[in-house]
Design an enzyme around this catalytic site. Structure first.
Site, short mmCIF file in Angstrom:
data_model
loop_
_atom_site.label_atom_id
_atom_site.label_comp_id
_atom_site.label_asym_id
_atom_site.label_seq_id
_atom_site.Cartn_x
_atom_site.Cartn_y
_atom_site.Cartn_z
N HIS A 213 -2.36 7.23 2.99
CA HIS A 213 -0.90 7.30 3.07
C HIS A 213 -0.41 8.50 2.25
O HIS A 213 -0.75 8.63 1.07
CB HIS A 213 -0.26 6.03 2.50
CG HIS A 213 -0.37 4.83 3.39
ND1 HIS A 213 -0.91 4.84 4.65
CD2 HIS A 213 0.04 3.53 3.18
CE1 HIS A 213 -0.86 3.62 5.17
NE2 HIS A 213 -0.28 2.82 4.30
N CYS B 299 0.82 -1.22 0.00
CA CYS B 299 0.00 0.00 0.00
C CYS B 299 0.85 1.26 0.00
O CYS B 299 0.44 2.29 -0.54
CB CYS B 299 -0.94 0.00 1.20
SG CYS B 299 -0.12 -0.18 2.81
#
Length: 361
Positions: A251, A158
């Site tokens: 993120h 990710c």
């Protein structure tokens, strides 16, 4: 598609498993018909097994509440009632490799969110807009497994989604060196603030194994298939630091980059906003219409404002400017459990379905 494909979720009670179930609600191609988890959850309805641990913002889909959870270790039993599975099991890497191969050997395709098979030479690790040609490895993998239809395909970590697509869109300018610091949400560890209170008002400057993944996995994505395996790209050289921050989802990456052929700022933004891949060309159900957006405001992208861009399947760039040491620096943002996890795996499955690798048994 006349009839929806039957989908199983391995590890369906965990956070990523829950995200799969949430994203697959009302999917035009797929229907969740089986959920498998650890023996302690087996035999309970999904609603009973998850209980108060449901971590998604929207309610549990009614269609799955009464599905009886199966034992993920009863491979033949689970495989017999599905056309393919998504894997989000929580086991050791050795156990994950073994169980994913076992499902594949039942002629059940496995699309995995796990890291265990990311460096297996004949297992494709794919971001569909970047390296769909790596799915060609599946034919080599079938020879190893002795299967006709069964295989394992994986999506990457990710943490790289917020900068690897941006670098790939600029490949004509030949990026040579990259420094990236990622500021990673706690859902990447399968946590919420309720079960990780020490993260409130805190930063932890270490995430086990994350920096190696962040430095090496983009090079596999950018590599070429040669003689049945991926030869990873030699450039750009990437160095990273990965930091856990008190954010639930999303993120962020701060990126510095040098190019062999230095582009203008206008050329970079043009390549980003006009970048399209096979998912966009095929108009796949989960594909963002515009994969990369560029935000002009000095204070963007922001997690609260931008993580859900294109339903969490797009990535956001901002603060592009020339640097005193590197050619350019910029900020990237992606939704770590949608594009970076379950959503990215679903998009892989959609492309595999469109290409004929996944079909009804």
């Amino acid at each position: 598609m006349d009839k929806k494909l039957r989908v199983g979720i391995l590890g369906g009670t965990g956070m990523v498993g829950q995200r799969f179930i949430s994203l697959l609600e009302n999917h035009p191609w797929y229907e969740v018909v089986a959920i498998a988890a650890s023996p302690r959850s087996a035999g309970k309805t999904y609603k009973e097994a998850v209980g108060a641990r449901w971590k998604m913002a929207k309610p549990m889909p009614k269609a799955v509440e009464d599905i009886v959870v199966m034992n993920v270790n009863e491979v033949e039993k689970v495989a017999s009632c599905v056309d393919f599975v998504f894997s989000a099991v929580d086991m050791t890497k050795e156990e994950i490799r073994a169980i994913e191969d076992a499902y594949a050997k039942t002629e059940t395709p496995v699309v995995s969110n796990n890291s265990a098979h990311r460096w297996t030479p004949d297992v494709p690790m794919v971001v569909p807009e970047i390296n769909p040609e790596h799915f060609a490895l599946i034919e080599e993998q079938k020879k190893r497994l002795g299967t006709k239809k069964g295989f394992v395909a994986v999506k990457p970590n990710c943490s790289i989604q917020s900068y690897a697509p941006a670098l790939y869109a600029l490949k004509e300018f030949e990026p040579t060196e990259v420094v990236a610091t990622t500021y990673q949400a706690i859902s990447g560890a399968g946590k919420t603030f309720k079960d990780w209170p020490e993260m409130v008002e805190n930063i932890i400057p270490y995430i086990g194994g994350e920096e190696e993944k962040s430095e090496q996995e983009p090079l596999r994505l950018f590599g070429k298939v040669v003689d049945g395996q991926v030869v990873k790209a030699e450039e750009p050289k990437i160095t990273t630091q990965c930091i856990r921050v008190p954010v639930l989802d999303g993120h962020t990456a701060a990126v510095f980059v040098n190019f062999r052929k230095k582009p203008t700022k206008e050329e970079i933004i043009d390549r980003w906003v006009n970048f399209k891949g096979l998912p966009q060309e095929l108009d796949l159900p989960s594909a963002p219409k515009q994969f990369i957006q560029y935000l002009e405001e000095d204070n963007r992208p922001q997690v609260q404002l931008d993580k859900d861009y294109e339903k969490g399947m797009g990535v956001s760039m901002g603060r592009l400017r020339e640097d005193s040491i590197y050619d350019y620096k910029f900020i990237g943002l992606s939704h770590n459990t949608v594009r970076g996890a379950a959503g990215g795996a679903i998009l892989c499955a959609e492309l595999l379905t469109a290409q004929g690798y996944i079909e009804a048994k």
